[in-house]
Design a protein around this motif. Structure first.
Motif, PDB file in Angstrom:
ATOM      1  N   GLU A   5       0.820  -1.209   0.000  1.00 55.40           N
ATOM      2  CA  GLU A   5       0.000   0.000   0.000  1.00 55.40           C
ATOM      3  C   GLU A   5       0.855   1.261   0.000  1.00 55.40           C
ATOM      4  OE1 GLU A   5      -4.190   1.211   2.136  1.00 55.40           O
ATOM      5  OE2 GLU A   5      -2.690   0.117   3.308  1.00 55.40           O
ATOM      6  N   GLU A   6       2.032   1.171   0.629  1.00 54.42           N
ATOM      7  CA  GLU A   6       2.884   2.353   0.729  1.00 54.42           C
ATOM      8  C   GLU A   6       3.738   2.575  -0.522  1.00 54.42           C
ATOM      9  OE1 GLU A   6       5.280  -1.054   2.684  1.00 54.42           O
ATOM     10  OE2 GLU A   6       3.178  -0.447   2.467  1.00 54.42           O
ATOM     11  N   PHE A   7       3.658   1.652  -1.496  1.00 49.68           N
ATOM     12  CA  PHE A   7       4.468   1.765  -2.706  1.00 49.68           C
ATOM     13  C   PHE A   7       3.681   2.445  -3.819  1.00 49.68           C
ATOM     14  CE2 PHE A   7       7.803  -1.881  -2.573  1.00 49.68           C
ATOM     15  CZ  PHE A   7       8.136  -1.554  -1.276  1.00 49.68           C
ATOM     16  N   GLY A   8       4.108   3.525  -4.303  1.00 49.38           N
ATOM     17  CA  GLY A   8       3.751   4.045  -5.615  1.00 49.38           C
ATOM     18  C   GLY A   8       2.304   4.156  -6.003  1.00 49.38           C
ATOM     19  N   GLY A   9       1.366   4.238  -5.053  1.00 54.30           N
ATOM     20  CA  GLY A   9      -0.023   4.369  -5.451  1.00 54.30           C
ATOM     21  C   GLY A   9      -0.282   5.625  -6.255  1.00 54.30           C
ATOM     22  N   ALA A  10       0.307   6.730  -5.834  1.00 54.02           N
ATOM     23  CA  ALA A  10       0.106   7.992  -6.552  1.00 54.02           C
ATOM     24  C   ALA A  10       0.686   7.913  -7.958  1.00 54.02           C
ATOM     25  CB  ALA A  10       0.745   9.141  -5.770  1.00 54.02           C
ATOM     26  N   VAL A  11       1.812   7.231  -8.094  1.00 51.93           N
ATOM     27  CA  VAL A  11       2.424   7.079  -9.419  1.00 51.93           C
ATOM     28  C   VAL A  11       1.517   6.267 -10.328  1.00 51.93           C
ATOM     29  CG1 VAL A  11       4.367   6.078 -10.672  1.00 51.93           C
ATOM     30  CG2 VAL A  11       4.767   7.317  -8.536  1.00 51.93           C
ATOM     31  N   LEU A  12       0.985   5.159  -9.816  1.00 55.62           N
ATOM     32  CA  LEU A  12       0.106   4.322 -10.629  1.00 55.62           C
ATOM     33  C   LEU A  12      -1.168   5.067 -11.012  1.00 55.62           C
ATOM     34  CD1 LEU A  12       0.569   0.909  -8.785  1.00 55.62           C
ATOM     35  CD2 LEU A  12       1.357   1.487 -11.081  1.00 55.62           C
ATOM     36  N   GLU A  13      -1.727   5.822 -10.089  1.00 55.06           N
ATOM     37  CA  GLU A  13      -2.921   6.605 -10.410  1.00 55.06           C
ATOM     38  C   GLU A  13      -2.614   7.641 -11.484  1.00 55.06           C
ATOM     39  OE1 GLU A  13      -4.124   8.099  -6.633  1.00 55.06           O
ATOM     40  OE2 GLU A  13      -5.208   6.264  -6.074  1.00 55.06           O
ATOM     41  N   ALA A  14      -1.450   8.263 -11.398  1.00 57.68           N
ATOM     42  CA  ALA A  14      -1.058   9.243 -12.413  1.00 57.68           C
ATOM     43  C   ALA A  14      -0.871   8.590 -13.777  1.00 57.68           C
ATOM     44  CB  ALA A  14       0.228   9.947 -11.985  1.00 57.68           C
ATOM     45  N   LEU A  15      -0.565   7.294 -13.777  1.00 57.82           N
ATOM     46  CA  LEU A  15      -0.398   6.554 -15.029  1.00 57.82           C
ATOM     47  C   LEU A  15      -1.719   5.985 -15.540  1.00 57.82           C
ATOM     48  CD1 LEU A  15       2.908   4.636 -14.200  1.00 57.82           C
ATOM     49  CD2 LEU A  15       2.640   6.549 -15.791  1.00 57.82           C
ATOM     50  N   GLY A  16      -2.822   6.278 -14.854  1.00 60.47           N
ATOM     51  CA  GLY A  16      -4.130   5.842 -15.319  1.00 60.47           C
ATOM     52  C   GLY A  16      -4.642   4.554 -14.719  1.00 60.47           C
ATOM     53  N   PHE A  17      -3.940   4.008 -13.723  1.00 64.47           N
ATOM     54  CA  PHE A  17      -4.380   2.773 -13.083  1.00 64.47           C
ATOM     55  C   PHE A  17      -5.415   3.079 -12.003  1.00 64.47           C
ATOM     56  CE2 PHE A  17      -0.455   1.323 -14.954  1.00 64.47           C
ATOM     57  CZ  PHE A  17      -0.661  -0.026 -15.211  1.00 64.47           C
ATOM     58  N   THR A  18      -6.311   2.130 -11.791  1.00 56.63           N
ATOM     59  CA  THR A  18      -7.264   2.200 -10.690  1.00 56.63           C
ATOM     60  C   THR A  18      -7.148   0.924  -9.870  1.00 56.63           C
ATOM     61  OG1 THR A  18      -9.032   1.236 -12.048  1.00 56.63           O
ATOM     62  CG2 THR A  18      -8.880   3.650 -11.968  1.00 56.63           C
ATOM     63  N   ARG A  19      -7.561   1.012  -8.610  1.00 60.07           N
ATOM     64  CA  ARG A  19      -7.507  -0.146  -7.728  1.00 60.07           C
ATOM     65  C   ARG A  19      -8.429  -1.247  -8.226  1.00 60.07           C
ATOM     66  NH1 ARG A  19      -7.146   0.616  -2.272  1.00 60.07           N
ATOM     67  NH2 ARG A  19      -7.904  -1.541  -2.197  1.00 60.07           N
ATOM     68  N   SER A  20      -7.961  -2.481  -8.180  1.00 64.69           N
ATOM     69  CA  SER A  20      -8.812  -3.622  -8.495  1.00 64.69           C
ATOM     70  C   SER A  20      -9.531  -4.083  -7.235  1.00 64.69           C
ATOM     71  CB  SER A  20      -7.983  -4.767  -9.083  1.00 64.69           C
ATOM     72  OG  SER A  20      -7.059  -5.255  -8.135  1.00 64.69           O
ATOM     73  N   ALA A  21     -10.467  -5.001  -7.398  1.00 64.81           N
ATOM     74  CA  ALA A  21     -11.277  -5.445  -6.260  1.00 64.81           C
ATOM     75  C   ALA A  21     -10.478  -6.293  -5.280  1.00 64.81           C
ATOM     76  CB  ALA A  21     -12.492  -6.225  -6.761  1.00 64.81           C
ATOM     77  N   LEU A  22      -9.431  -6.959  -5.765  1.00 69.12           N
ATOM     78  CA  LEU A  22      -8.679  -7.872  -4.906  1.00 69.12           C
ATOM     79  C   LEU A  22      -7.560  -7.153  -4.165  1.00 69.12           C
ATOM     80  CD1 LEU A  22      -8.232 -11.081  -7.094  1.00 69.12           C
ATOM     81  CD2 LEU A  22      -9.720 -10.797  -5.112  1.00 69.12           C
ATOM     82  N   ASP A  23      -7.399  -7.508  -2.901  1.00 71.60           N
ATOM     83  CA  ASP A  23      -6.221  -7.108  -2.155  1.00 71.60           C
ATOM     84  C   ASP A  23      -5.843  -8.249  -1.223  1.00 71.60           C
ATOM     85  OD1 ASP A  23      -8.135  -6.984  -0.180  1.00 71.60           O
ATOM     86  OD2 ASP A  23      -7.508  -5.044   0.600  1.00 71.60           O
ATOM     87  N   GLN A  24      -4.645  -8.184  -0.691  1.00 71.74           N
ATOM     88  CA  GLN A  24      -4.177  -9.182   0.256  1.00 71.74           C
ATOM     89  C   GLN A  24      -3.666  -8.487   1.510  1.00 71.74           C
ATOM     90  OE1 GLN A  24      -2.483 -13.087  -1.530  1.00 71.74           O
ATOM     91  NE2 GLN A  24      -1.300 -11.452  -2.474  1.00 71.74           N
ATOM     92  N   VAL A  25      -3.610  -9.248   2.580  1.00 71.51           N
ATOM     93  CA  VAL A  25      -2.989  -8.783   3.815  1.00 71.51           C
ATOM     94  C   VAL A  25      -1.768  -9.659   4.066  1.00 71.51           C
ATOM     95  CG1 VAL A  25      -3.256  -8.405   6.290  1.00 71.51           C
ATOM     96  CG2 VAL A  25      -5.201  -8.033   4.749  1.00 71.51           C
ATOM     97  N   GLU A  26      -0.621  -9.026   4.175  1.00 70.09           N
ATOM     98  CA  GLU A  26       0.586  -9.752   4.563  1.00 70.09           C
ATOM     99  C   GLU A  26       0.595  -9.831   6.085  1.00 70.09           C
ATOM    100  OE1 GLU A  26       4.966  -9.447   2.856  1.00 70.09           O
ATOM    101  OE2 GLU A  26       4.609  -7.897   4.370  1.00 70.09           O
ATOM    102  N   MET A  27       0.760 -11.054   6.614  1.00 74.57           N
ATOM    103  CA  MET A  27       0.722 -11.260   8.054  1.00 74.57           C
ATOM    104  C   MET A  27       2.046 -11.842   8.528  1.00 74.57           C
ATOM    105  SD  MET A  27      -3.220 -12.603   8.557  1.00 74.57           S
ATOM    106  CE  MET A  27      -3.261 -12.096  10.288  1.00 74.57           C
ATOM    107  N   GLU A  28       2.336 -11.624   9.799  1.00 70.88           N
ATOM    108  CA  GLU A  28       3.648 -11.985  10.332  1.00 70.88           C
ATOM    109  C   GLU A  28       3.516 -12.533  11.750  1.00 70.88           C
ATOM    110  OE1 GLU A  28       7.984  -9.764  10.777  1.00 70.88           O
ATOM    111  OE2 GLU A  28       6.154  -8.575  10.964  1.00 70.88           O
ATOM    112  N   LEU A  29       4.329 -13.528  12.043  1.00 67.67           N
ATOM    113  CA  LEU A  29       4.448 -14.056  13.399  1.00 67.67           C
ATOM    114  C   LEU A  29       5.916 -13.996  13.792  1.00 67.67           C
ATOM    115  CD1 LEU A  29       3.272 -15.545  15.893  1.00 67.67           C
ATOM    116  CD2 LEU A  29       3.778 -17.693  14.705  1.00 67.67           C
ATOM    117  N   ALA A  30       6.231 -13.240  14.849  1.00 63.86           N
ATOM    118  CA  ALA A  30       7.605 -13.174  15.347  1.00 63.86           C
ATOM    119  C   ALA A  30       7.905 -14.440  16.137  1.00 63.86           C
ATOM    120  CB  ALA A  30       7.790 -11.938  16.216  1.00 63.86           C
ATOM    121  N   LEU A  31       9.027 -15.080  15.830  1.00 67.66           N
ATOM    122  CA  LEU A  31       9.376 -16.350  16.462  1.00 67.66           C
ATOM    123  C   LEU A  31      10.608 -16.240  17.345  1.00 67.66           C
ATOM    124  CD1 LEU A  31       8.923 -18.615  13.313  1.00 67.66           C
ATOM    125  CD2 LEU A  31       7.337 -18.405  15.225  1.00 67.66           C
ATOM    126  N   GLY A  32      11.334 -15.142  17.213  1.00 66.17           N
ATOM    127  CA  GLY A  32      12.581 -14.994  17.955  1.00 66.17           C
ATOM    128  C   GLY A  32      12.363 -14.737  19.431  1.00 66.17           C
TER     129      GLY A  32
END
Length: 306
Positions: free
Chosen positions: A279-306
């Motif tokens: 989400e923090e990567f280049g959204g404004a750049v893609l919008e300026a290039l004519g892209f729009t958000r698609s319906a699909l998104d994912q959530v990256e999840m993490e478990l700390a094991l250390g």
């Protein structure tokens, strides 16, 4: 209930090294055995993979060649990945990948006939146990944002959302080529990505994944300034994996030039970007290039094991 897969060689396959105690496994799931995914031929594993994702929000097609490419590109560790057998028949799988001190659940699924019995949680517990045994510092996975059931399962096991990964799309347009476009090797793109230490790429877009190379992905560039990593197999669209501008060339319009040049090279094709863009990567750049958000998104999840 058992799945329809019953290859003869599996019935006598030895169990994987115990992570979940055998006594616990027998009490909770009579007739169930966990084996290393490396004990199955890739064709059988691919068939199980496709069956385990039957009814998924995004259609999954798998065969031995496609799975081999994923294993290579994503560094999937088949020895420590798991397949669940019920009365000798494969009914679920969990594929684990590793890079450095990070492990990732690359895929986890249960065939329709075996769903609802708790096998998903069993495989998740096994993956966490394996990651701890292998002394990984953290465990990652991605889940569709719309898959509330899976997200609750992961959260109950201790995983926490790390960031959202977005998909994008764009209609075709009629351009004129603006720059000399050259085709290059994925290694050149991987080196350029690796040199930009400020960006935290998701697993499938990381330099190691790009360098290992999916055979169907093509890399195009404008000089050493801008790179695109695309899948051009479909006649009506281009799937864009990377649109990357090197740090020294940013702010000079090279992303637009590359996109326009590619559209001229592949006229009439629409554009899709899978839900892997942080989400923090280049959204404004893609919008300026004519892209729009698609319906699909994912959530990256993490478990700390250390």
């Amino acid at each position: 209930m058992t799945s329809s897969f019953r290859p003869r060689f599996i019935a006598t396959a030895p169990a994987a090294p115990a992570s979940i105690p055998t006594s616990t496994l027998r009490q909770r799931f009579p007739g169930l055995t966990l084996v290393s995914a490396g004990q199955l031929p890739l064709a059988a594993l691919a068939a199980l993979f496709e069956a385990a994702f039957s009814g998924y929000a995004v259609p999954i097609r798998q065969n031995a060649a496609l799975l081999a490419a994923r294993v290579r590109s994503e560094q999937i560790d088949l020895e420590h990945s798991r397949v669940a057998l019920r009365d000798g028949a494969p009914c679920a799988l969990c594929l684990l990948a590793r890079r450095g001190d990070t492990m990732r659940i690359a895929a986890m699924g249960v065939v329709p006939a075996a769903r609802g019995a708790g096998l998903g949680r069993l495989l998740l517990d096994e993956a966490i146990a394996v990651a701890r045994e292998q002394r990984a510092a953290r465990l990652l996975l991605e889940v569709l944002g719309s898959n509330a059931v899976a997200r609750r399962l992961y959260e109950r096991a201790g995983l926490r959302p790390r960031r959202r990964l977005l998909g994008w799309q764009r209609a075709p347009f009629t351009p004129r080529a603006e720059a000399a476009l050259r085709r290059t090797h994925c290694i050149e793109l991987a080196r350029a990505l690796g040199a930009d230490h400020a960006l935290d790429w998701p697993w499938q877009l990381a330099p190691a994944s790009v360098a290992s190379g999916y055979a169907w992905m093509s890399t195009y560039a404008i000089a050493d300034k801008a790179y695109a990593w695309i899948d051009d197999r479909a006649r009506d669209r281009l799937a864009l994996g990377h649109l990357f501008v090197a740090p020294h060339a940013r702010g000079a319009g090279y992303a637009r030039r590359l996109l326009v040049s590619l559209q001229a090279h592949f006229p009439g094709r629409a554009w899709t970007i899978p839900p892997l863009v942080p989400e923090e990567f280049g959204g404004a750049v893609l919008e300026a290039l004519g892209f729009t958000r698609s319906a699909l998104d994912q959530v990256e999840m993490e478990l700390a094991l250390g």
